[in-house]
Design an enzyme around this catalytic site. Structure first.
Site, short mmCIF file in Angstrom:
data_model
loop_
_atom_site.label_atom_id
_atom_site.label_comp_id
_atom_site.label_asym_id
_atom_site.label_seq_id
_atom_site.Cartn_x
_atom_site.Cartn_y
_atom_site.Cartn_z
N ASP A 5 73.55 33.68 97.18
CA ASP A 5 74.60 34.88 96.93
C ASP A 5 73.69 36.15 97.15
OD1 ASP A 5 75.75 36.61 94.96
OD2 ASP A 5 77.08 35.00 94.67
N TYR A 15 72.62 44.96 98.19
CA TYR A 15 71.34 44.51 97.68
C TYR A 15 70.27 45.31 98.55
CZ TYR A 15 73.88 41.68 94.59
OH TYR A 15 74.53 40.95 93.41
N SER A 59 85.21 40.27 92.20
CA SER A 59 84.21 40.07 91.51
C SER A 59 84.17 41.12 90.39
CB SER A 59 82.70 40.16 92.10
OG SER A 59 81.54 40.04 91.23
N ASN A 60 83.87 40.84 89.06
CA ASN A 60 83.91 41.76 87.85
C ASN A 60 85.57 42.50 87.63
OD1 ASN A 60 80.96 41.94 87.37
ND2 ASN A 60 81.12 42.69 89.16
#
Length: 252
Positions: free
Chosen positions: A74, A79, A180-181
């Protein structure tokens, strides 16, 4: 030294889990997972490469993970380490079918730009396609890093981003798409829009004993959306099971 002790402990866990699966099923890669769609299985466990800038061990960590039976990887555009993740995949030299690669894009408020970000992620990872792409955030989370969140601040912005993921899916750049989220309201925006052609397959959110949105979990289950937990031992913001003395998790 602490890092490598932790990595080796994880390797022992992978081996134990893999052997447990093999005791019950003939194909651990397939059966230690959850079906998302026809011929698409989400691993129960993934190696999330969320490291501060400047770290250099991602490639070796992924190499070690894959060579010892790990399946899920992931990562995300923000990132800034996907090149290293891709290097680790190449070092491991394992069959493409033996691992499941997830990446994420910010909520970009533009379908064309979203598609370009997906292509950039694939280029950085040095693969021809990924297994799953997620919208990293709905764009209105106060504690979330701005670089991961993106400029979205409305339903229209989020739907435009979702349209970009649908295009990536149709172009076979990814085998699954999700979010996501996202909370219930965010997911409803997609499900109730007349422009939606493909509903989210996954909603990846923090989930542990210190933080769990049970209403969103039930909503996702009711709409056949897999609720995938991240930070199952606690997140950076509000809670960590590893430092909670009440759990006696890591004390003799």
């Amino acid at each position: 030294l602490r890092t490598w002790i932790m990595v080796l402990s994880v390797v022992d866990c992978i081996r134990s889990a893999r052997m447990s699966c093999m005791d019950t099923f003939s194909n651990p890669t397939t059966h230690c997972s959850f079906p998302l769609a026809p011929d698409v299985d989400l691993p129960f466990l993934s190696n999330g490469q969320v490291d501060p800038p400047g770290n250099t061990y991602e490639a070796e960590a992924i190499n070690l993970w894959l060579r010892n039976g790990g399946v899920g990887i992931d990562t995300a555009y923000c990132y800034n380490n996907q090149v290293q993740v891709g290097q680790g995949i190449q070092l491991a030299n394992v069959p493409r079918s033996s691992y499941f690669l997830t990446t994420k894009v910010p909520c970009l408020a533009n379908a064309t730009l979203t598609l370009e970000y997906v292509k950039q992620n694939i280029k950085e990872l040095n693969v021809s396609s990924v297994d799953m792409v997620l919208i990293h955030s709905p764009g209105d989370i106060s504690w979330f890093p701005p670089s991961c969140q993106g400029p979205c601040n409305s339903t229209a912005d989020r739907l435009a981003t979702w349209s970009g993921l649908e295009q990536a899916y149709k172009l076979n750049l990814t085998r699954a798409i999700g979010v996501s989220n996202y909370n219930i309201t965010h997911i409803q925006e997609i499900l109730e829009s007349s422009s939606t052609e493909i509903k989210p397959m996954v909603n990846q959110c923090p989930y542990h004993i210190g933080n769990h949105d049970d209403e969103t979990v039930l909503f996702c289950q009711a709409h056949n959306i897999t609720y995938q937990a991240y930070s199952p031992l606690g997140g950076r913001q509000e809670y960590s099971i590893l430092s909670d003395t009440k759990t006696n998790c890591c004390n003799p």
